[in-house]
Design a protein around this motif. Structure first.
Motif, short mmCIF file in Angstrom:
data_model
loop_
_atom_site.label_atom_id
_atom_site.label_comp_id
_atom_site.label_asym_id
_atom_site.label_seq_id
_atom_site.Cartn_x
_atom_site.Cartn_y
_atom_site.Cartn_z
N SER A 138 -2.15 -5.66 8.43
CA SER A 138 -2.77 -4.63 7.60
C SER A 138 -2.65 -4.93 6.11
O SER A 138 -3.58 -4.71 5.35
CB SER A 138 -2.15 -3.26 7.90
OG SER A 138 -2.46 -2.88 9.22
N VAL A 139 -1.49 -5.43 5.70
CA VAL A 139 -1.30 -5.78 4.29
C VAL A 139 -2.30 -6.86 3.88
O VAL A 139 -2.92 -6.78 2.81
CB VAL A 139 0.16 -6.22 4.01
CG1 VAL A 139 0.28 -6.90 2.66
CG2 VAL A 139 1.10 -5.04 4.09
N VAL A 140 -2.48 -7.86 4.72
CA VAL A 140 -3.44 -8.93 4.41
C VAL A 140 -4.86 -8.36 4.31
O VAL A 140 -5.61 -8.68 3.38
CB VAL A 140 -3.36 -10.05 5.46
CG1 VAL A 140 -4.51 -11.03 5.33
CG2 VAL A 140 -2.02 -10.77 5.38
N VAL A 141 -5.22 -7.51 5.26
CA VAL A 141 -6.58 -6.94 5.27
C VAL A 141 -6.83 -6.06 4.05
O VAL A 141 -7.85 -6.20 3.38
CB VAL A 141 -6.82 -6.15 6.58
CG1 VAL A 141 -8.11 -5.35 6.52
CG2 VAL A 141 -6.84 -7.09 7.77
N VAL A 142 -5.89 -5.16 3.75
CA VAL A 142 -6.13 -4.27 2.61
C VAL A 142 -6.04 -5.02 1.28
O VAL A 142 -6.70 -4.64 0.32
CB VAL A 142 -5.19 -3.03 2.62
CG1 VAL A 142 -5.45 -2.18 3.84
CG2 VAL A 142 -3.75 -3.39 2.50
N TRP A 143 -5.23 -6.08 1.23
CA TRP A 143 -5.19 -6.89 0.02
C TRP A 143 -6.55 -7.56 -0.21
O TRP A 143 -7.07 -7.55 -1.32
CB TRP A 143 -4.08 -7.93 0.09
CG TRP A 143 -4.14 -8.90 -1.05
CD1 TRP A 143 -4.60 -10.19 -1.02
CD2 TRP A 143 -3.77 -8.65 -2.41
NE1 TRP A 143 -4.52 -10.75 -2.26
CE2 TRP A 143 -4.02 -9.83 -3.14
CE3 TRP A 143 -3.26 -7.55 -3.07
CZ2 TRP A 143 -3.77 -9.93 -4.50
CZ3 TRP A 143 -3.01 -7.66 -4.43
CH2 TRP A 143 -3.27 -8.84 -5.13
N ALA A 192 -10.90 4.15 -2.42
CA ALA A 192 -10.51 3.88 -1.03
C ALA A 192 -9.71 2.59 -0.94
O ALA A 192 -8.71 2.52 -0.21
CB ALA A 192 -11.75 3.80 -0.15
N ALA A 193 -10.13 1.56 -1.67
CA ALA A 193 -9.41 0.29 -1.64
C ALA A 193 -8.01 0.45 -2.25
O ALA A 193 -7.03 -0.08 -1.72
CB ALA A 193 -10.19 -0.78 -2.40
N GLN A 194 -7.92 1.19 -3.33
CA GLN A 194 -6.62 1.41 -3.98
C GLN A 194 -5.69 2.22 -3.08
O GLN A 194 -4.52 1.88 -2.89
CB GLN A 194 -6.80 2.12 -5.32
CG GLN A 194 -7.59 1.35 -6.35
CD GLN A 194 -6.95 0.03 -6.71
OE1 GLN A 194 -5.76 -0.05 -6.94
NE2 GLN A 194 -7.75 -1.02 -6.75
N ALA A 195 -6.20 3.32 -2.54
CA ALA A 195 -5.37 4.19 -1.68
C ALA A 195 -4.92 3.46 -0.43
O ALA A 195 -3.75 3.56 -0.04
CB ALA A 195 -6.16 5.44 -1.31
N GLY A 196 -5.83 2.72 0.19
CA GLY A 196 -5.46 1.97 1.39
C GLY A 196 -4.38 0.93 1.10
O GLY A 196 -3.43 0.77 1.86
N PHE A 197 -4.53 0.26 -0.02
CA PHE A 197 -3.56 -0.78 -0.38
C PHE A 197 -2.18 -0.18 -0.63
O PHE A 197 -1.18 -0.64 -0.09
CB PHE A 197 -4.05 -1.54 -1.62
CG PHE A 197 -3.09 -2.57 -2.11
CD1 PHE A 197 -2.88 -3.74 -1.39
CD2 PHE A 197 -2.40 -2.39 -3.28
CE1 PHE A 197 -2.00 -4.70 -1.84
CE2 PHE A 197 -1.50 -3.34 -3.75
CZ PHE A 197 -1.30 -4.50 -3.02
N TYR A 198 -2.11 0.86 -1.45
CA TYR A 198 -0.81 1.41 -1.81
C TYR A 198 -0.16 2.18 -0.67
O TYR A 198 1.06 2.17 -0.54
CB TYR A 198 -0.91 2.25 -3.09
CG TYR A 198 -1.14 1.35 -4.28
CD1 TYR A 198 -0.16 0.45 -4.68
CD2 TYR A 198 -2.35 1.35 -4.96
CE1 TYR A 198 -0.37 -0.41 -5.76
CE2 TYR A 198 -2.57 0.50 -6.03
CZ TYR A 198 -1.57 -0.37 -6.42
OH TYR A 198 -1.79 -1.22 -7.48
N CYS A 199 -0.94 2.84 0.18
CA CYS A 199 -0.36 3.48 1.37
C CYS A 199 0.21 2.44 2.33
O CYS A 199 1.28 2.64 2.91
CB CYS A 199 -1.40 4.33 2.09
SG CYS A 199 -1.76 5.89 1.26
N THR A 200 -0.49 1.34 2.49
CA THR A 200 -0.01 0.28 3.36
C THR A 200 1.26 -0.36 2.80
O THR A 200 2.20 -0.64 3.53
CB THR A 200 -1.10 -0.78 3.57
OG1 THR A 200 -2.27 -0.13 4.08
CG2 THR A 200 -0.66 -1.85 4.55
N LEU A 201 1.30 -0.56 1.49
CA LEU A 201 2.52 -1.10 0.87
C LEU A 201 3.69 -0.13 1.02
O LEU A 201 4.82 -0.56 1.28
CB LEU A 201 2.29 -1.41 -0.60
CG LEU A 201 1.57 -2.70 -0.92
CD1 LEU A 201 1.56 -2.93 -2.42
CD2 LEU A 201 2.19 -3.88 -0.22
N ALA A 202 3.44 1.16 0.85
CA ALA A 202 4.51 2.15 1.02
C ALA A 202 5.04 2.11 2.45
O ALA A 202 6.27 2.12 2.67
CB ALA A 202 4.00 3.54 0.69
#
Length: 141
Positions: free
Chosen positions: A54-59, A77-87
């Motif tokens: 997921s981290v690779v995909v959202v990055w 959407a890209a920002q929220a997905g990335f930071y939620c996945t990192l959290a």
């Protein structure tokens, strides 16, 4: 991610999100037969793989379609997905590594238990969303 892999990886992430949710919600019904800790011992390895994918995909989504020049909705959407996945990744891996290094008889603190509940909520949301996104993008061709 290559188009050939999008559908199977997306389907696997989405299916795993459902399996994980069922475990979290219904584990009390069969805890007398099968210890939840044994189930989570296996699920944690699968979760780790799912989070890394997921981290690779959202990055890649963040760097390609999430630029400030894109529409506001796509960018957010890209920002929220990335930071939620990192959290989720930070929470899960810090807790899991602590779990792997615990001595016999040692237990988590109350704060760690609350963090595990947060992981239990975020994990199916993040992996399911990434999986559904991959599946949908594969269908578009």
């Amino acid at each position: 991610m290559p188009d050939v892999l999008r559908r199977p990886v997306g389907g696997a992430l989405f299916a795993y999100a459902i399996i994980y949710t069922v475990q979290v919600v219904f584990d009390t019904f069969y805890s007398g037969v099968l210890a939840p800790s044994d189930v989570y011992r296996v699920l944690n390895y699968l979760t780790a793989v799912g989070i890394l994918v997921s981290v690779v995909v959202v990055w890649s989504h963040k760097t390609s379609g999430g630029s400030a020049d894109a529409s506001a909705g796509r960018y957010l959407a890209a920002q929220a997905g990335f930071y939620c996945t990192l959290a989720l990744a930070i929470l899960f891996f810090s807790l899991w590594f602590r779990l792997l290094n615990m001595a016999d008889g040692e237990s988590f603190s109350e704060a760690d238990n609350v963090a595990w509940y947060l992981v239990a909520v975020l994990n199916p949301l993040v992996l399911g969303t990434v999986g559904a996104g991959l599946w949908k993008s594969a269908a578009k061709g």
